[in-house]
Design an enzyme around this catalytic site. Structure first.
Site, PDB file in Angstrom:
ATOM      1  N   VAL A  34      57.113  25.290  17.267  1.00  0.00           N
ATOM      2  CA  VAL A  34      56.074  26.319  16.783  1.00  0.00           C
ATOM      3  C   VAL A  34      56.724  27.535  16.554  1.00  0.00           C
ATOM      4  O   VAL A  34      56.410  28.294  15.644  1.00  0.00           O
ATOM      5  CB  VAL A  34      55.026  26.342  17.783  1.00  0.00           C
ATOM      6  CG1 VAL A  34      55.020  26.576  18.972  1.00  0.00           C
ATOM      7  CG2 VAL A  34      53.926  27.265  17.153  1.00  0.00           C
ATOM      8  N   ALA A  35      57.761  27.968  17.513  1.00  0.00           N
ATOM      9  CA  ALA A  35      58.040  29.318  17.448  1.00  0.00           C
ATOM     10  C   ALA A  35      59.332  29.414  16.352  1.00  0.00           C
ATOM     11  O   ALA A  35      59.150  30.405  15.743  1.00  0.00           O
ATOM     12  CB  ALA A  35      58.937  29.636  18.807  1.00  0.00           C
ATOM     13  N   ARG A  64      55.531  18.996  19.028  1.00  0.00           N
ATOM     14  CA  ARG A  64      54.972  17.737  18.372  1.00  0.00           C
ATOM     15  C   ARG A  64      54.331  16.905  19.404  1.00  0.00           C
ATOM     16  O   ARG A  64      53.422  16.303  19.181  1.00  0.00           O
ATOM     17  CB  ARG A  64      56.038  16.887  17.939  1.00  0.00           C
ATOM     18  CG  ARG A  64      55.587  15.598  17.361  1.00  0.00           C
ATOM     19  CD  ARG A  64      56.895  14.693  16.861  1.00  0.00           C
ATOM     20  NE  ARG A  64      56.633  13.245  16.640  1.00  0.00           N
ATOM     21  CZ  ARG A  64      57.753  12.498  16.299  1.00  0.00           C
ATOM     22  NH1 ARG A  64      58.700  12.728  16.444  1.00  0.00           N
ATOM     23  NH2 ARG A  64      57.174  11.127  16.211  1.00  0.00           N
ATOM     24  N   TRP A  65      54.762  17.178  20.862  1.00  0.00           N
ATOM     25  CA  TRP A  65      54.041  16.323  21.666  1.00  0.00           C
ATOM     26  C   TRP A  65      53.091  16.914  22.426  1.00  0.00           C
ATOM     27  O   TRP A  65      52.533  16.498  23.447  1.00  0.00           O
ATOM     28  CB  TRP A  65      55.138  15.753  22.756  1.00  0.00           C
ATOM     29  CG  TRP A  65      56.229  15.019  22.065  1.00  0.00           C
ATOM     30  CD1 TRP A  65      57.336  15.438  21.856  1.00  0.00           C
ATOM     31  CD2 TRP A  65      56.137  13.534  21.838  1.00  0.00           C
ATOM     32  NE1 TRP A  65      58.048  14.328  20.894  1.00  0.00           N
ATOM     33  CE2 TRP A  65      57.313  13.236  21.164  1.00  0.00           C
ATOM     34  CE3 TRP A  65      55.075  12.766  21.986  1.00  0.00           C
ATOM     35  CZ2 TRP A  65      57.585  11.846  20.467  1.00  0.00           C
ATOM     36  CZ3 TRP A  65      55.394  11.413  21.622  1.00  0.00           C
ATOM     37  CH2 TRP A  65      56.515  11.038  20.817  1.00  0.00           C
ATOM     38  N   GLY A  68      47.041  19.338  24.555  1.00  0.00           N
ATOM     39  CA  GLY A  68      45.896  20.260  24.808  1.00  0.00           C
ATOM     40  C   GLY A  68      45.366  21.155  23.957  1.00  0.00           C
ATOM     41  O   GLY A  68      44.488  20.919  23.125  1.00  0.00           O
ATOM     42  N   GLU A 135      40.622  24.103  30.328  1.00  0.00           N
ATOM     43  CA  GLU A 135      41.827  23.520  30.927  1.00  0.00           C
ATOM     44  C   GLU A 135      41.925  24.174  32.282  1.00  0.00           C
ATOM     45  O   GLU A 135      41.311  25.367  32.732  1.00  0.00           O
ATOM     46  CB  GLU A 135      43.053  23.493  29.869  1.00  0.00           C
ATOM     47  CG  GLU A 135      42.813  22.478  28.926  1.00  0.00           C
ATOM     48  CD  GLU A 135      44.175  22.542  28.133  1.00  0.00           C
ATOM     49  OE1 GLU A 135      44.069  21.707  27.031  1.00  0.00           O
ATOM     50  OE2 GLU A 135      45.214  23.131  28.403  1.00  0.00           O
ATOM     51  N   ASP A 230      69.928  23.104  25.296  1.00  0.00           N
ATOM     52  CA  ASP A 230      71.110  23.630  24.565  1.00  0.00           C
ATOM     53  C   ASP A 230      71.051  25.155  24.426  1.00  0.00           C
ATOM     54  O   ASP A 230      72.017  25.792  24.415  1.00  0.00           O
ATOM     55  CB  ASP A 230      71.270  22.774  23.235  1.00  0.00           C
ATOM     56  CG  ASP A 230      71.099  21.512  23.459  1.00  0.00           C
ATOM     57  OD1 ASP A 230      71.043  20.646  24.484  1.00  0.00           O
ATOM     58  OD2 ASP A 230      70.679  20.843  22.343  1.00  0.00           O
ATOM     59  N   HIS A 251      53.872  18.904  35.043  1.00  0.00           N
ATOM     60  CA  HIS A 251      52.592  18.652  34.767  1.00  0.00           C
ATOM     61  C   HIS A 251      51.836  17.744  35.818  1.00  0.00           C
ATOM     62  O   HIS A 251      52.462  16.547  36.036  1.00  0.00           O
ATOM     63  CB  HIS A 251      52.359  18.119  33.436  1.00  0.00           C
ATOM     64  CG  HIS A 251      51.015  18.100  32.915  1.00  0.00           C
ATOM     65  ND1 HIS A 251      50.163  17.352  33.129  1.00  0.00           N
ATOM     66  CD2 HIS A 251      50.593  18.963  31.954  1.00  0.00           C
ATOM     67  CE1 HIS A 251      49.086  17.410  32.435  1.00  0.00           C
ATOM     68  NE2 HIS A 251      49.207  18.600  31.475  1.00  0.00           N
ATOM     69  N   ARG A 299      48.268  24.299  37.387  1.00  0.00           N
ATOM     70  CA  ARG A 299      48.938  23.291  37.459  1.00  0.00           C
ATOM     71  C   ARG A 299      49.985  23.193  38.633  1.00  0.00           C
ATOM     72  O   ARG A 299      50.103  21.961  39.345  1.00  0.00           O
ATOM     73  CB  ARG A 299      49.904  23.238  36.312  1.00  0.00           C
ATOM     74  CG  ARG A 299      49.032  22.870  34.977  1.00  0.00           C
ATOM     75  CD  ARG A 299      49.971  22.621  33.837  1.00  0.00           C
ATOM     76  NE  ARG A 299      49.154  22.166  32.614  1.00  0.00           N
ATOM     77  CZ  ARG A 299      49.549  22.524  31.585  1.00  0.00           C
ATOM     78  NH1 ARG A 299      50.879  23.086  31.131  1.00  0.00           N
ATOM     79  NH2 ARG A 299      48.756  22.231  30.285  1.00  0.00           N
ATOM     80  N   HIS A 358      57.572  19.343  32.908  1.00  0.00           N
ATOM     81  CA  HIS A 358      56.894  19.479  31.847  1.00  0.00           C
ATOM     82  C   HIS A 358      57.109  20.962  31.119  1.00  0.00           C
ATOM     83  O   HIS A 358      57.537  20.712  29.804  1.00  0.00           O
ATOM     84  CB  HIS A 358      55.441  19.597  32.234  1.00  0.00           C
ATOM     85  CG  HIS A 358      54.673  19.826  30.833  1.00  0.00           C
ATOM     86  ND1 HIS A 358      54.603  18.984  30.005  1.00  0.00           N
ATOM     87  CD2 HIS A 358      53.599  20.921  30.799  1.00  0.00           C
ATOM     88  CE1 HIS A 358      53.425  19.393  29.210  1.00  0.00           C
ATOM     89  NE2 HIS A 358      53.118  20.559  29.690  1.00  0.00           N
ATOM     90  N   ARG A 393      53.012  28.717  34.329  1.00  0.00           N
ATOM     91  CA  ARG A 393      52.249  28.810  33.150  1.00  0.00           C
ATOM     92  C   ARG A 393      50.837  28.464  33.102  1.00  0.00           C
ATOM     93  O   ARG A 393      50.663  27.201  33.556  1.00  0.00           O
ATOM     94  CB  ARG A 393      53.190  28.062  31.866  1.00  0.00           C
ATOM     95  CG  ARG A 393      52.437  28.008  30.449  1.00  0.00           C
ATOM     96  CD  ARG A 393      53.095  27.602  29.337  1.00  0.00           C
ATOM     97  NE  ARG A 393      53.380  26.078  29.359  1.00  0.00           N
ATOM     98  CZ  ARG A 393      52.546  25.111  28.953  1.00  0.00           C
ATOM     99  NH1 ARG A 393      51.289  25.566  28.716  1.00  0.00           N
ATOM    100  NH2 ARG A 393      52.692  23.846  29.086  1.00  0.00           N
ATOM    101  N   LEU A 399      51.654  26.961  23.335  1.00  0.00           N
ATOM    102  CA  LEU A 399      51.970  27.198  21.757  1.00  0.00           C
ATOM    103  C   LEU A 399      51.252  28.645  21.343  1.00  0.00           C
ATOM    104  O   LEU A 399      51.510  28.970  20.140  1.00  0.00           O
ATOM    105  CB  LEU A 399      50.772  26.192  21.167  1.00  0.00           C
ATOM    106  CG  LEU A 399      51.130  24.724  21.461  1.00  0.00           C
ATOM    107  CD1 LEU A 399      50.197  23.778  20.703  1.00  0.00           C
ATOM    108  CD2 LEU A 399      52.342  24.628  20.702  1.00  0.00           C
TER     109      LEU A 399
END
Length: 547
Positions: A34-35, A64-65, A68, A135, A230, A251, A299, A358, A393, A399
């Site tokens: 997304v970034a 992609r994974w 929430g 959440e 990386d 998580h 979390r 996570h 977080r 996202l």
């Protein structure tokens, strides 16, 4: 000089370039989550020449994974920026930077509007408004989602499609090995390896790292195989400062499968947001009396509580009872499909779950506009530490951060170019890169045993010594070597930071220092490589992270 193709889908933009080619760009974006894709699209809109590089396919990323959703305020629901900020600060364990939190949270609604304009389709409520769930750690229903529990996949699809429409060139199956350095010590491009190990060079005025996290540092993780850190390792070798590396979020609920290694299916926190509760093998609840928010606690709190219950009962998992959720398969199709693959029916029986690595709360120290302390080097998304997440977080803020900071980083590059602050394209000769590498399985085993949810001085020092004893210098001449070198370096960096922080805070839980110590430790720990290439914690007076 070989010219890179003009669009996603053009073979010349992917892997058919000949060995030894060079290309130039105003901005090279490394990573296609997304970034990265948000930054690339915004930079293109601003008139910059952009090249996107990914070591996998354009749609392969942590994004992609993500299940929430995106945490974003809608004033019409009675929510407020102030409340979202307060929830983020509460989850962050005293280490969030409040001005950064407010900056990113306030930028959320406009960023989501632009994301929707790029083609992302979010789920809607019966009245036609965006459907929102709650959440862990949130005081309001502010998390928007897509496909029930397939938000990341939809965001990735829409951004990749727009990259194709805008003819932004994407170089697939190429991994970033090292930065090219300007005479003044800034970054002026990248050395890459193609899938066959051939060296390629991209000379650029600016490099933006958007490479995600390093979940593969552990045996069990929600992250895909590409999450090997990386970009963070690349930044450290370029002289950048990292911070908050000891804070790795586990998580609370990935699907438990005996002996599972690698990427484990996530059971999104939204399942608890819809009413599911954690129980142990006897059916006893896990969270009552632990935190005022119960099963919707942050979390770090939930993962630690599960870990304690497993230790007390001698088990290796607990259960998530979602049998009271009507229409589970429709609301959570991704989770339902994962459960079906291991013969679990969430409508009829509790789901076996356990914590797994996570999210990296720390990373390259940056401003909220993605600037690092190294001229020409920028970072956004999970690879960066902006000050939003602190020691833990808040759910679905990742996202959000990628959207907001991705755009702002592209704008920062454009402004710095216009102001003449970035070096012109140079002719630096790429250097041969040699780095210490330890066996990946050994590193993962040691980190899972000694640097996961429960840590102590003996375990941390023992893990560091074991890794030091087996690592050997190797040329970074393959994708695997680059990844293994990154994991080795990040293990060293995380272990030194975790050993330094003699308290428990957020995701960092020390069994030998169980209490939080705000007098000594309510500050981030900056890490930089010393003259020998060894990660070292900087004294506060020496820490100069983001520009």
């Amino acid at each position: 000089m070989t010219t890179v193709g003009d669009e996603v889908g053009d073979p010349g933009a992917k892997t058919s370039v000949s060995p030894g080619w060079e290309a130039t760009a105003d901005l090279v974006v490394v990573g296609t989550g997304v970034a990265g894709l948000t930054a690339a699209l915004r930079a293109r809109e601003l008139g910059l020449s952009v090249l996107v590089v990914t070591k996998a396919e354009v749609t392969d990323s942590n994004t992609r994974w993500a299940q929430g959703g995106v945490a974003v305020v809608d004033l019409a629901t009675g929510d407020s920026v102030a409340d979202h900020v307060a929830d983020t600060l509460a989850a962050g364990g005293g280490l969030c930077e409040e001005d950064v939190v407010r900056y990113i949270v306030a930028g959320g609604p406009a960023a989501v509007a632009r994301l929707r304009a790029r083609g992302t389709t979010f789920d809607r409520a019966d009245d036609g408004s965006l459907a929102r769930t709650r959440e862990g750690g949130h005081s309001a229903f502010r998390v928007i989602h897509a496909g029930g529990d397939a938000t990341g996949a939809e965001v990735e699809r829409a951004l990749a499609a727009d990259v194709g429409r805008q003819r932004v060139p994407v170089l697939e199956r190429h991994i970033a090995v090292d930065t090219l350095r300007t005479p003044s010590g800034g970054v002026g491009g990248l050395l890459l390896l193609d899938r066959d190990g051939a060296r390629c060079v991209v000379r650029a005025r600016a490099v933006l790292l958007a490479t995600g996290g390093f979940g593969q540092l552990y045996q069990a993780t929600s992250n895909p195989e590409i999450a090997t850190g990386d970009g963070l390792a690349l930044a450290l070798r370029a002289g950048a400062v990292a911070a908050d590396l000891e804070f790795v979020q586990f998580h609370p609920t990935v699907l438990y499968t005996p002996g599972a290694r690698g990427r484990c299916p996530l059971v999104t926190e939204a399942v608890r947001g819809e009413g599911a509760v954690l129980v142990d093998a006897t059916g006893a609840r896990v969270m009552p009396g632990v935190h005022p928010l119960g099963d919707l606690a942050p979390r770090d709190v939930v993962s630690a509580a599960i870990t304690r219950r497993m230790a007390a009962t001698g088990g290796d998992h607990v259960y998530l009872d979602a049998t009271g959720i009507d229409g589970f398969a429709r609301r959570f199709p991704t989770v339902h499909a994962a459960c079906a693959r291991v013969s679990v029916d969430p409508a009829q029986e509790p789901i076996p779950v356990t914590p797994a690595a996570h999210f990296a709360c720390g990373g390259v120290a940056t401003s909220p506009e993605g600037r690092t302390g190294v001229p020409g080097l920028y970072a956004a998304g999970e690879v960066a530490r902006t000050g939003l997440h602190g020691a833990n977080r808040l759910a679905s803020n990742s996202l959000l951060e990628g959207l907001v900071v991705g755009e702002r980083a592209a704008e920062a590059v454009a402004m710095d170019l216009a102001a003449g602050e970035l070096a012109p394209l140079g002719r630096a000769v790429p250097r041969a890169v040699v780095a210490p590498i330890a066996d990946r399985e050994l590193v993962q085993r040691l980190m899972s045993r000694h640097a996961a949810i429960g840590r102590d001085a003996d375990g941390l020092s023992g893990a560091a010594a074991r890794i030091a004893a087996v690592r050997q210098d190797r040329a970074l001449d393959s994708h695997r070597a680059v990844e293994d070198a990154a994991l080795t370096l990040l293990a060293d960096a995380l272990l030194v930071a975790a050993a330094e922080r003699t308290e428990s805070r957020g995701c960092h839980v020390r069994t030998d220092f169980a209490e939080r110590d705000d007098v000594r430790w309510q500050r981030s720990l900056p890490v930089r490589l010393d003259a020998t290439g060894t990660p070292a914690v900087l004294a506060p007076a020496l820490a100069s992270g983001a520009a």
